[in-house]
Motif scaffolding. Structure first.
Motif, PDB file in Angstrom:
ATOM      1  N   LYS A 143     -15.322   0.092  -4.408  1.00 12.86           N
ATOM      2  CA  LYS A 143     -14.850  -0.951  -3.333  1.00 12.86           C
ATOM      3  C   LYS A 143     -15.721  -2.617  -3.551  1.00 12.86           C
TER       4      LYS A 143
ATOM      5  N   GLN B 220      -7.884   4.056  -4.455  1.00 10.16           N
ATOM      6  CA  GLN B 220      -8.203   5.340  -4.194  1.00 10.16           C
ATOM      7  C   GLN B 220      -7.165   6.484  -4.133  1.00 10.16           C
ATOM      8  N   ASP B 221      -6.359   5.951  -3.809  1.00 10.31           N
ATOM      9  CA  ASP B 221      -5.094   6.718  -3.811  1.00 10.31           C
ATOM     10  C   ASP B 221      -4.313   7.375  -5.074  1.00 10.31           C
TER      11      ASP B 221
ATOM     12  N   THR C  35      -7.944  -5.825   0.884  1.00  6.79           N
ATOM     13  CA  THR C  35      -8.464  -4.119   1.252  1.00  6.79           C
ATOM     14  C   THR C  35      -7.322  -3.482   0.895  1.00  6.79           C
ATOM     15  N   ILE C  36      -6.261  -3.906   0.591  1.00  2.00           N
ATOM     16  CA  ILE C  36      -5.288  -3.597  -0.437  1.00  2.00           C
ATOM     17  C   ILE C  36      -5.513  -2.481  -1.682  1.00  2.00           C
ATOM     18  N   SER C  37      -6.105  -3.970  -2.260  1.00  2.00           N
ATOM     19  CA  SER C  37      -5.782  -3.211  -3.958  1.00  2.00           C
ATOM     20  C   SER C  37      -7.213  -1.609  -3.906  1.00  2.00           C
ATOM     21  N   THR C  38      -8.692  -1.545  -2.772  1.00  2.00           N
ATOM     22  CA  THR C  38      -9.447  -0.812  -2.495  1.00  2.00           C
ATOM     23  C   THR C  38      -8.815   0.001  -1.905  1.00  2.00           C
ATOM     24  N   ASN C  39      -7.537   0.940  -1.434  1.00  2.00           N
ATOM     25  CA  ASN C  39      -6.748   1.132  -1.014  1.00  2.00           C
ATOM     26  C   ASN C  39      -6.016   1.847  -1.798  1.00  2.00           C
ATOM     27  N   ILE C  40      -5.319   1.737  -2.649  1.00  4.60           N
ATOM     28  CA  ILE C  40      -4.661   1.983  -3.832  1.00  4.60           C
ATOM     29  C   ILE C  40      -5.142   2.552  -4.861  1.00  4.60           C
TER      30      ILE C  40
ATOM     31  N   GLU D 259       0.442  -1.246   0.038  1.00 12.94           N
ATOM     32  CA  GLU D 259       0.402   0.097   0.249  1.00 12.94           C
ATOM     33  C   GLU D 259       0.529   1.335   0.165  1.00 12.94           C
ATOM     34  N   ASP D 260       2.187   1.259   0.859  1.00 13.72           N
ATOM     35  CA  ASP D 260       3.049   2.228   0.535  1.00 13.72           C
ATOM     36  C   ASP D 260       3.798   2.321  -0.511  1.00 13.72           C
TER      37      ASP D 260
ATOM     38  N   ARG E  77     -13.947  10.948  -1.934  1.00 13.80           N
ATOM     39  CA  ARG E  77     -14.301  10.433  -1.348  1.00 13.80           C
ATOM     40  C   ARG E  77     -15.291  11.383  -0.491  1.00 13.80           C
TER      41      ARG E  77
END
Length: 291
Positions: A272, A145-146, A138-143, A106-107, A259
């Protein structure tokens, strides 16, 4: 040069994501595909009691050995994936690279997006049932968004790379015309039919007018066949997935909103949900700025 970044977790689904990436890359005159694995130290659960019950020095030696073995195994799996993709790739103008990095995905993935500046980010998804354990939960959904580049998610259960019919979900946003132009350009080599769909609970005359306005705006510059449909439904995700099943849709595309735009039908919560539940690949474009 068309550039694609493919983060992989080295499970069976990684090959599917990479294969889909090659399908896109092979349609470009020149392309680079980078396969990225983000390695994290971890310890497997001991098989029996007392594995680390000896002295601290001995425990540290065993721990170091296990971590080194895990890293070596991951590097070997990445090499195997790379070699298998090289073996099936027959395009001399496609450059295939592999990158092994230490850190949290995620980073690192957003950082690599900034550095490499890909035209497309491709990731595998495994569905909601594996969220607690999987890299691509959850990592893929966070990415999603970023990052601000188009992102294609490929379900673990999906087979094939056909792109004959593509659904674009519209919420009549001002960026829809621009996104549809980008979608047509990306898919032009595949010559698909694009189904532009809006879901509303009891569609109104205003919905029809907005859909006609979008049609009028695009008809002069359309590069492929686009049809326009209003769907009646109080659950957007369910309505879209039913349409996908009934109309044999090969891919869903949408623009993910800010968001803060929780009133939008296509807010991050819906994006998501579709990422986790969709049975076909999902192509996510991003609104240019918060409104």
């Amino acid at each position: 040069m068309f550039k694609i970044l493919v983060p992989v977790d080295l499970t069976d689904s990684a090959y599917k994501a990479c294969n889909f990436a090659l399908t896109f890359a092979n349609q470009a005159p020149e392309a680079t595909v980078v396969i990225l694995h983000c390695y994290q130290d971890y310890l497997e659960e001991p098989n029996g009691e007392g594995m680390f019950s000896e002295s601290n020095a001995t425990s540290e030696i065993i721990t170091d050995h296990v971590l080194r073995r895990n890293q070596t195994d991951a590097q070997e799996k990445l090499d195997e994936l790379y070699q298998s993709l090289k073996a099936v790739n027959k395009n001399p103008y496609l450059q295939l690279e592999r990158v092994f990095m230490y850190g949290m995905p995620e980073d690192l993935v957003p950082e690599e997006v900034q550095r490499f500046k890909p035209d497309l980010l491709v990731m595998a998804t495994k569905g909601e049932s594996n969220l607690a354990r999987t890299f691509f939960g959850t990592i893929s959904t966070n990415i999603a968004q970023d990052v601000k580049v188009p992102m294609l998610t490929v379900p673990e259960t999906y087979e094939g790379t056909t792109l004959k019919r593509v659904l674009y979900a519209t919420d009549f946003d001002k960026e829809d015309a621009q996104t549809l132009e980008a979608l047509q350009q990306l898919l032009l080599p595949f010559s698909p039919v694009i189904e532009c769909v809006h879901v509303a609970d009891e569609p109104t005359r205003s919905d029809n007018k907005k859909l006609e306005a979008l049609r009028s705006k695009l008809q002069q510059t359309a590069k492929t066949n686009i049809s326009y449909t209003l769907l009646d439904g109080d659950d957007v995700a369910d309505a879209l997935q039913k349409f996908v099943s009934e109309q044999a849709i090969d891919m869903v595309a949408l623009t993910s909103r800010s968001r803060t735009l929780l009133g939008s039908l296509l807010n991050p919560s819906l994006t998501k949900r579709l990422m986790l539940e969709s049975q076909v690949p999902l192509l996510i474009f991003h609104a240019s700025a918060d409104e």
